[in-house]
Design a protein around this motif. Structure first.
Motif, mmCIF file in Angstrom:
data_model
loop_
_atom_site.group_PDB
_atom_site.id
_atom_site.type_symbol
_atom_site.label_atom_id
_atom_site.label_comp_id
_atom_site.label_asym_id
_atom_site.label_seq_id
_atom_site.Cartn_x
_atom_site.Cartn_y
_atom_site.Cartn_z
ATOM 1 N N UNK A 238 -65.043 2.383 76.996
ATOM 2 C CA UNK A 238 -66.149 1.878 77.799
ATOM 3 C C UNK A 238 -67.220 2.957 77.923
ATOM 4 N N UNK A 239 -68.423 2.667 77.433
ATOM 5 C CA UNK A 239 -69.488 3.670 77.436
ATOM 6 C C UNK A 239 -70.403 3.558 78.644
ATOM 7 N N UNK A 240 -70.171 2.552 79.484
ATOM 8 C CA UNK A 240 -70.973 2.455 80.705
ATOM 9 C C UNK A 240 -70.065 2.095 81.875
ATOM 10 N N UNK A 241 -70.189 2.844 82.965
ATOM 11 C CA UNK A 241 -69.380 2.615 84.162
ATOM 12 C C UNK A 241 -70.303 2.500 85.376
ATOM 13 N N UNK A 242 -69.970 1.586 86.255
ATOM 14 C CA UNK A 242 -70.653 1.481 87.543
ATOM 15 C C UNK A 242 -69.616 1.622 88.643
ATOM 16 N N UNK A 243 -69.920 2.465 89.602
ATOM 17 C CA UNK A 243 -69.003 2.709 90.707
ATOM 18 C C UNK A 243 -69.748 2.497 92.017
ATOM 19 N N UNK A 244 -69.184 1.660 92.878
ATOM 20 C CA UNK A 244 -69.762 1.434 94.202
ATOM 21 C C UNK A 244 -68.692 1.704 95.243
ATOM 22 N N UNK A 245 -69.036 2.515 96.221
ATOM 23 C CA UNK A 245 -68.126 2.841 97.309
ATOM 24 C C UNK A 245 -68.795 2.442 98.612
ATOM 25 N N UNK A 246 -68.091 1.662 99.430
ATOM 26 C CA UNK A 246 -68.651 1.222 100.708
ATOM 27 C C UNK A 246 -67.685 1.550 101.835
ATOM 28 N N UNK A 247 -68.210 2.130 102.881
ATOM 29 C CA UNK A 247 -67.488 2.301 104.133
ATOM 30 C C UNK A 247 -68.510 2.073 105.222
ATOM 31 N N UNK A 248 -68.975 3.112 105.884
ATOM 32 C CA UNK A 248 -70.076 2.953 106.837
ATOM 33 C C UNK A 248 -71.410 2.920 106.111
ATOM 34 N N UNK A 249 -71.428 3.460 104.920
ATOM 35 C CA UNK A 249 -72.620 3.427 104.085
ATOM 36 C C UNK A 249 -72.174 3.117 102.667
ATOM 37 N N UNK A 250 -73.119 2.962 101.757
ATOM 38 C CA UNK A 250 -72.804 2.587 100.391
ATOM 39 C C UNK A 250 -73.333 3.629 99.428
ATOM 40 N N UNK A 251 -72.557 3.902 98.403
ATOM 41 C CA UNK A 251 -72.949 4.819 97.348
ATOM 42 C C UNK A 251 -72.797 4.095 96.019
ATOM 43 N N UNK A 252 -73.813 4.161 95.181
ATOM 44 C CA UNK A 252 -73.777 3.536 93.861
ATOM 45 C C UNK A 252 -73.955 4.614 92.794
ATOM 46 N N UNK A 253 -73.120 4.541 91.775
ATOM 47 C CA UNK A 253 -73.136 5.527 90.706
ATOM 48 C C UNK A 253 -73.134 4.817 89.359
ATOM 49 N N UNK A 254 -73.956 5.269 88.456
ATOM 50 C CA UNK A 254 -73.952 4.763 87.094
ATOM 51 C C UNK A 254 -73.669 5.889 86.126
ATOM 52 N N UNK A 255 -72.729 5.689 85.219
ATOM 53 C CA UNK A 255 -72.366 6.715 84.243
ATOM 54 C C UNK A 255 -72.503 6.136 82.841
ATOM 55 N N UNK A 256 -73.377 6.739 82.048
ATOM 56 C CA UNK A 256 -73.597 6.287 80.669
ATOM 57 C C UNK A 256 -73.144 7.375 79.714
ATOM 58 N N UNK A 257 -72.156 7.058 78.886
ATOM 59 C CA UNK A 257 -71.702 8.001 77.872
ATOM 60 C C UNK A 257 -72.619 7.869 76.659
ATOM 61 N N UNK A 258 -73.446 8.871 76.437
ATOM 62 C CA UNK A 258 -74.432 8.827 75.357
ATOM 63 C C UNK A 258 -73.852 9.303 74.029
#
Length: 279
Positions: A238-258
């Motif tokens: 998988x060359x693209x990953x999206x990660x979302x973490x939610x608790x009291x706030x939300x964090x979004x991360x995108x990882x692209x393997x070039x």
């Protein structure tokens, strides 16, 4: 710079992201056992349906995961990481990864807007070294420092699987199984998290991991999406990953393997200049 170190771990396991603003976040450990299929509570010798769960199909899927795990000798990659939290979108950075199976993980971090290397990490199953080129310091820690930073139980083997995109933190009890036209979903429960895996039918690609706290007081969820699979050396990656973490706030991360390569000869340079201070 401790928050900066946590950003370093995003390329490896994004669940540590929200800890940047509160060290109390993500302290509940994900199932440390990462139980293999043979330890699944419901065995294939049982009846086909238990509490509405097609256990034979579920076990078959988990066993196929075990067979299709990405195996390798060495791995090299360049990845672009995008990060957004409650304060908005943060500067992108590049991560260069070199990994020798069961032995060494080498990571170099460069801020895209500066174009210079900021950090370098050298990780083995027993120890970690962090070279901070911005502050001209060097730190040495035992491997369990990873858990201190990420608040996630971790071994070097699990670390490898996260980078490869192999299933991780699968619970030791099957609680749900459902099949649609295009996907199969299997739910497991471990000591701390419910884990819902979504797999594509046909190519058997892992598309999503959904984690939910068993402890309702934590009220934490994490979603990991895997897409843009490519075949390299007969391995589906998988060359693209999206990660979302939610608790009291939300964090979004995108990882692209070039760029990425398997089983090439690699070096792991880690020279510490004499004028660097040990922290």
């Amino acid at each position: 710079m401790k928050c900066g170190y946590k950003i370093l771990w995003l390329i490896i396991f994004g669940w540590s992201a929200s800890g940047c603003h509160s060290t109390k976040k993500l302290q509940t450990a994900i199932n440390k056992k990462d139980a293999p299929v043979k330890n699944i509570t419901v065995k294939s010798g049982d009846s086909v349906h238990i509490s509405g769960v097609n256990t034979e199909a579920a076990l078959s899927l988990l066993k196929s995961f075990k067979k299709s795990r990405i195996d390798f000798r060495t791995f090299y990659a360049k990845a672009k990481v995008q990060y957004e939290d409650g304060n908005g979108k943060q500067p992108d950075f590049n991560a260069f990864i070199r990994l020798q199976k069961d032995s060494v993980l080498w990571v170099s971090i460069s801020a895209t807007f500066l174009g210079i290397e900021a950090f370098r990490l050298y990780i083995t199953p027993h120890k970690i070294a962090i070279l901070n080129k911005l502050n001209k310091t060097i730190e040495y820690h035992p491997f369990d420092y990873v858990e201190t930073i990420s608040h996630i139980p971790m071994t070097f083997s699990i670390l490898q699987d996260i980078i490869m995109g192999n299933p991780v933190y699968v619970g030791d009890s099957i609680v749900s199984y459902r099949q649609t036209e295009n996907h199969t979903m299997i739910g497991t429960v471990g000591a701390f998290f419910k884990n819902l895996l979504t797999v594509s039918i046909g190519d058997n690609h892992l598309e999503r991991i959904k984690l939910d706290d068993i402890d309702l007081n934590q009220n934490r969820t994490a979603s990991l999406l895997y897409s843009n699979y490519e075949k390299n050396n007969n391995l589906d990656f998988s060359t693209y990953r999206e990660i979302s973490v939610s608790e009291k706030s939300k964090v979004d991360i995108g990882i692209t393997f070039k760029q990425y390569e398997f089983n090439k000869e690699l070096s792991f340079p880690f020279n510490v200049p004499r004028n660097y201070k040990t922290k």
